[in-house]
Design a protein around this motif. Structure first.
Motif, short mmCIF file in Angstrom:
data_model
loop_
_atom_site.label_atom_id
_atom_site.label_comp_id
_atom_site.label_asym_id
_atom_site.label_seq_id
_atom_site.Cartn_x
_atom_site.Cartn_y
_atom_site.Cartn_z
N THR A 229 0.83 -1.21 0.00
CA THR A 229 0.00 0.00 0.00
C THR A 229 0.86 1.26 0.00
OG1 THR A 229 -0.19 -0.28 2.41
CG2 THR A 229 -2.07 -0.97 1.08
N PHE A 230 0.20 2.36 -0.34
CA PHE A 230 0.79 3.70 -0.22
C PHE A 230 -0.10 4.43 0.78
CE2 PHE A 230 3.56 6.41 -3.17
CZ PHE A 230 3.93 7.26 -2.15
N SER A 231 0.49 4.98 1.83
CA SER A 231 -0.32 5.40 2.97
C SER A 231 -0.11 6.85 3.36
CB SER A 231 -0.03 4.51 4.18
OG SER A 231 -0.25 3.15 3.87
N ALA A 232 -1.18 7.41 3.94
CA ALA A 232 -1.14 8.70 4.62
C ALA A 232 -1.51 8.41 6.07
CB ALA A 232 -2.13 9.68 4.00
N VAL A 233 -0.59 8.69 6.99
CA VAL A 233 -0.78 8.31 8.39
C VAL A 233 -0.80 9.58 9.24
CG1 VAL A 233 0.09 6.92 10.29
CG2 VAL A 233 0.45 6.16 7.93
N PHE A 234 -1.83 9.68 10.08
CA PHE A 234 -2.04 10.90 10.87
C PHE A 234 -2.12 10.58 12.35
CE2 PHE A 234 -4.36 11.25 6.82
CZ PHE A 234 -3.60 12.26 6.22
N GLU A 235 -1.47 11.41 13.15
CA GLU A 235 -1.72 11.39 14.59
C GLU A 235 -2.78 12.45 14.85
OE1 GLU A 235 0.38 12.29 18.94
OE2 GLU A 235 1.59 12.34 17.10
N MET A 236 -3.90 12.02 15.48
CA MET A 236 -5.03 12.90 15.68
C MET A 236 -5.44 12.89 17.15
SD MET A 236 -7.32 11.84 12.33
CE MET A 236 -8.40 13.26 12.46
N ASP A 237 -5.89 14.06 17.62
CA ASP A 237 -6.42 14.09 18.98
C ASP A 237 -7.92 13.83 18.95
OD1 ASP A 237 -7.73 16.46 18.27
OD2 ASP A 237 -6.27 17.76 19.27
N LEU B 241 -2.20 16.27 14.34
CA LEU B 241 -1.00 16.75 15.05
C LEU B 241 0.27 16.48 14.26
CD1 LEU B 241 -2.01 15.47 18.61
CD2 LEU B 241 -2.43 17.73 17.60
N THR B 242 0.36 15.30 13.64
CA THR B 242 1.51 14.96 12.80
C THR B 242 1.00 14.18 11.59
OG1 THR B 242 1.96 12.85 13.90
CG2 THR B 242 3.05 14.83 14.80
N GLU B 243 1.84 14.14 10.56
CA GLU B 243 1.46 13.40 9.35
C GLU B 243 2.69 12.71 8.78
OE1 GLU B 243 1.78 17.03 6.09
OE2 GLU B 243 -0.11 16.73 7.15
N TRP B 244 2.45 11.60 8.07
CA TRP B 244 3.53 10.83 7.44
C TRP B 244 2.99 10.23 6.15
CZ3 TRP B 244 4.02 5.82 5.78
CH2 TRP B 244 5.32 5.39 5.45
N PHE B 245 3.81 10.25 5.09
CA PHE B 245 3.40 9.67 3.81
C PHE B 245 4.48 8.73 3.31
CE2 PHE B 245 1.88 14.05 4.15
CZ PHE B 245 0.50 13.85 4.09
N GLY B 246 4.08 7.58 2.81
CA GLY B 246 5.07 6.66 2.28
C GLY B 246 4.47 5.30 1.96
N ARG B 247 5.35 4.44 1.46
CA ARG B 247 4.92 3.09 1.07
C ARG B 247 4.91 2.18 2.30
NH1 ARG B 247 7.33 3.28 -5.03
NH2 ARG B 247 5.27 3.06 -6.00
#
Length: 747
Positions: free
Chosen positions: A355-363, A369-375
């Protein structure tokens, strides 16, 4: 002999008079280059009093028109043609057999052109038009002087075979001429069959188009035939070329340790998909993990299609050519072969998937709060249908209930934040069919969108938005990275003003001010919810909006109130998402900005193909609606007036969501005139008014599967006014806003 000489003498005198008048007329019009005159006005201006001079005037005008010196306008007046005449390039919109509009590429007012002045151009063709300003402040008129490019050369229709030749009657509603087919070009087609015909000789003013049958689709009216006819009409492929399938079959489905090592591993984190019950391709999944600081890690995982589909491969070229999957009533015309769409790339449960993902830290308030993108690599724990997930949300029990309830709560907060920033809350009503084993529609019903649908939607919107923002902010100024964005311009101010004026007559208000139009639209939408006019007013509001499209320019998305937005979340079915994946990975690897012009052309092609797909999908829905109404019991149906034209009144039946037309020619209780500015027709003698939005009762008079049309009759319609309105009642050759099959939204 004497009589013959006298006759010849009279003929010469008439010719001399006509020639003299031609010279006089040319001189007169050259002195009045920008003015128009009727024949009666010219007779008075030139002091022509005798019957013979009047006849000569008409003959002279006819000859000057025939040799393209004068233009004969729709209102009967004449105008000088000259080299200074404005010329524009535009696309033909052939609205009815009598005339067309040319929609200019530069925008501005559409140009009215009589069918006889189209020079054989067909609907959708690109043409050059000489434009003449008409008198009395009416719209501009013109004539085609060159066909720049034909939109298509293949048409679907029903063949009618005669002794030595045949005609194909096109299915296309805006193709008003049958296509002549010579006996040797019938290619075995039988009377009444649907065929695909290729134009071999384009039409002229006095000659029909000529063509040859290139494919026999089957007996008209049969389910498979009609679906194939729709696919052929819109140029959709019936299957994949053999070499495309072969390349797909050669792809190794194994996931190596080396590949896993390149990726962030989510296989031990709770992950699931939520899709329609009948879906076979699952291109998105959500993961949920609680973090130590009372926040949540939410992963939006998208099938990594570009891992398998390499640049410049046969698969890549075919995906680009199709640009999108097309969803007809009974089938999918996929962008990718089944091995990829339903196999390698589908995020099926209990399987490791790339997969190719968008990962978020959320309150807990839905703030990122933070974000990360990658395989990444995932392992889905459960495949939910929308109905399954909805039941968990409603009962609070079942598989992954805590995770689903959390996601639903966050989704509602994301939605609330969007609306605070000006997003538009359109909820269009889509229809769905229950078909029997032969494809015959047994029922038609609206698709209901509940929290499970909206949950997925909000997280897909979040991922699309954040990916676009991330790429946009990586570099600044002229060195900014090229990206494929999804853009949606601010609506046309004049259209909003027109809509505002119209809805006011129905008791609603709409503020056309640029800063207030979003909130005002939302307020109106809330007010019409659940009312009979909800569907048509929403459709009319949508029609005032600009069409969303793909572009390398990030001008923002008005409907979603996002400054930057892309399509990242559906690469199995949309080529722009594949482009977004490739570009994001390229920039994550510190690559330089790519060629903007190349990606702008790819964006334009994707937008064009999206339009084709939408038109084909609507055609299949319309066909099944007509087929359903053909078999529906004969009884009155309650409906809403969804549009008015000079030739009929469109009515949508509330129960079945099917639209038909009551033709003016069938309304024998009075003669009705079109009041285009007020979206209504008015009875000349009774003063009866039938307006857009009126509730009416209709019965089905006739159905035409070939034309995908329903003819209706009023059982009870309109309303009487105390007195006939003051308007003069003259019909206007003016396009009227109608809510047809295009009232849908795809952001």
């Amino acid at each position: 002999m004497k009589k013959t000489k006298e006759k010849n003498t009279r003929g010469r005198k008439a010719e001399d008079t006509r020639n003299e008048l031609k010279d006089v007329l040319l001189s007169f019009f050259n002195q009045n280059k920008n003015r128009t005159f009727t024949a009666a006005q010219l007779r008075r201006k030139l002091a022509l009093r005798s019957k013979s001079s009047e006849d000569a005037l008409y003959d002279a005008l006819f000859e000057l028109e025939r040799n393209n010196t004068l233009a004969h306008l729709k209102n009967g007046s004449y105008k000088l043609k000259s080299s200074s005449t404005t010329t524009i390039t535009g696309v033909v919109d052939h609205v009815n057999p009598r005339y067309a509009f040319i929609v200019s590429e530069e925008g501005g007012e559409d140009i009215w052109v009589n069918t006889s002045s189209l020079k054989g151009a067909l609907d959708g063709d690109t043409v050059k038009v000489a434009v003449y300003s008409s008198s009395g402040g009416r719209r501009k008129e013109g004539e085609v002087i060159e066909v720049v490019q034909h939109k298509k050369d293949e048409y679907v229709g029903t063949i009618e075979i005669l002794t030595k030749y045949a005609f194909v009657v096109p299915d296309n509603k805006k193709m008003y001429s049958d296509i002549y087919v010579r006996e040797e070009n019938i290619k075995g087609a039988k009377e009444g069959e649907k065929v695909l015909v290729k134009i071999t000789q384009w039409p002229t003013e006095n000659r029909k188009p000529e063509g040859e049958v290139i494919q026999v689709l089957g007996r008209a009216g049969e389910h498979n035939t009609e679906m194939h006819a729709i696919m052929a009409e819109f140029g959709l492929p019936f299957d994949f070329p053999e070499r495309v399938v072969e390349e797909a079959e050669k792809i190794d489905e194994g996931i190596t340790h080396a590949e896993i090592a390149k990726r962030r591993d989510f296989r031990d984190i709770t992950t699931f998909t939520i899709d329609p019950a009948d879906a076979k391709d699952f291109d998105d999944a959500l993961s949920v993990r609680k973090l130590e600081n009372d926040t949540w890690e939410i992963g939006v995982h998208i099938a990594d299609v570009t891992h398998y589909v390499k640049p410049d491969s046969i698969l890549e070229r075919e995906a680009y050519r199709r640009a999108t999957s097309v969803y007809l009533v009974d089938r999918v015309v996929p962008m990718l072969p089944e091995r990829l769409s339903n196999g390698l790339c589908s995020l099926r449960p209990n399987e490791d998937k790339l997969t190719f993902s968008a990962v978020f830290e959320m309150d807990k308030d839905g703030k990122v709060l933070t974000e990360w993108f990658g395989r990444t690599i995932i392992h889905s724990d459960r495949r939910f249908s929308y109905e399954d997930a909805q039941q968990v949300l409603e009962t609070g029990t079942g598989d992954f209930a805590d995770e689903l309830l959390l996601l639903n709560d966050l989704a509602k907060k994301l939605k609330e934040d969007r609306f605070k920033k000006g997003a538009i809350s359109f909820e269009t009503i889509e229809v769905k069919f229950k078909l029997d084993e032969k494809g015959v529609p047994l029922a038609v019903y609206p698709k209901i969108r509940k929290d499970a649908h909206k949950l997925i939607e909000e997280f897909m919107l979040l991922a699309n938005k954040k990916v676009a923002e991330f790429v946009y902010k990586m570099r600044k100024g002229e060195s900014r990275n090229t990206m494929v964005y999804r853009i949606h311009d601010f609506p046309d101010v004049e259209k909003i003003k027109t809509l505002s004026t119209f809805v006011k007559k129905l008791g609603y208000s709409l503020n056309a001010d640029a800063k207030k139009v979003s909130s005002s639209l939302n307020k109106m939408i809330d007010e019409i919810e659940g009312k009979p006019e909800q569907s048509v007013l929403q459709s009319l509001a949508i029609r005032t909006m600009a069409k969303a499209k793909y572009s390398t320019e990030t001008t923002g998305h008005f409907g979603l109130a996002f400054k930057h937005y892309t399509h990242f979340t559906s690469p199995i079915r949309r080529y722009p998402d594949m482009m977004a994946h490739r570009l994001l990975q390229h920039y994550l690897e510190k690559g330089k900005s790519v060629n903007k012009a190349e990606y702008e052309e790819k964006s334009r092609h994707s937008s064009d193909m999206e339009k084709v797909a939408a038109d084909a999908e609507r055609a299949s829905i319309k066909y099944k609606q007509v087929e359903f109404m053909q078999n529906a019991e004969t009884r009155p149906f309650e409906g809403i007036v969804t549009g008015v034209t000079e030739f009929g009144i469109f009515v949508e039946m509330i129960e079945t969501r099917c639209e038909g037309m009551v033709r003016m020619s069938d309304m024998d209780d009075d003669y009705y005139d079109l009041d285009a500015d007020n979206y209504r027709v008015i009875g000349r003698h009774t003063g009866k008014i039938i307006s857009f939005g009126d509730k009416v009762m209709v019965t089905v008079k006739d159905t035409n599967l070939a034309k995908r049309s329903i003819d209706l009759e009023f059982v009870e319609a309109g309303k009487k006014t105390p007195k006939t309105p003051k308007e003069d009642g003259k019909r206007r050759n003016k396009r009227v806003q109608t809510i047809d099959d295009e009232g849908e939204l795809d952001w």
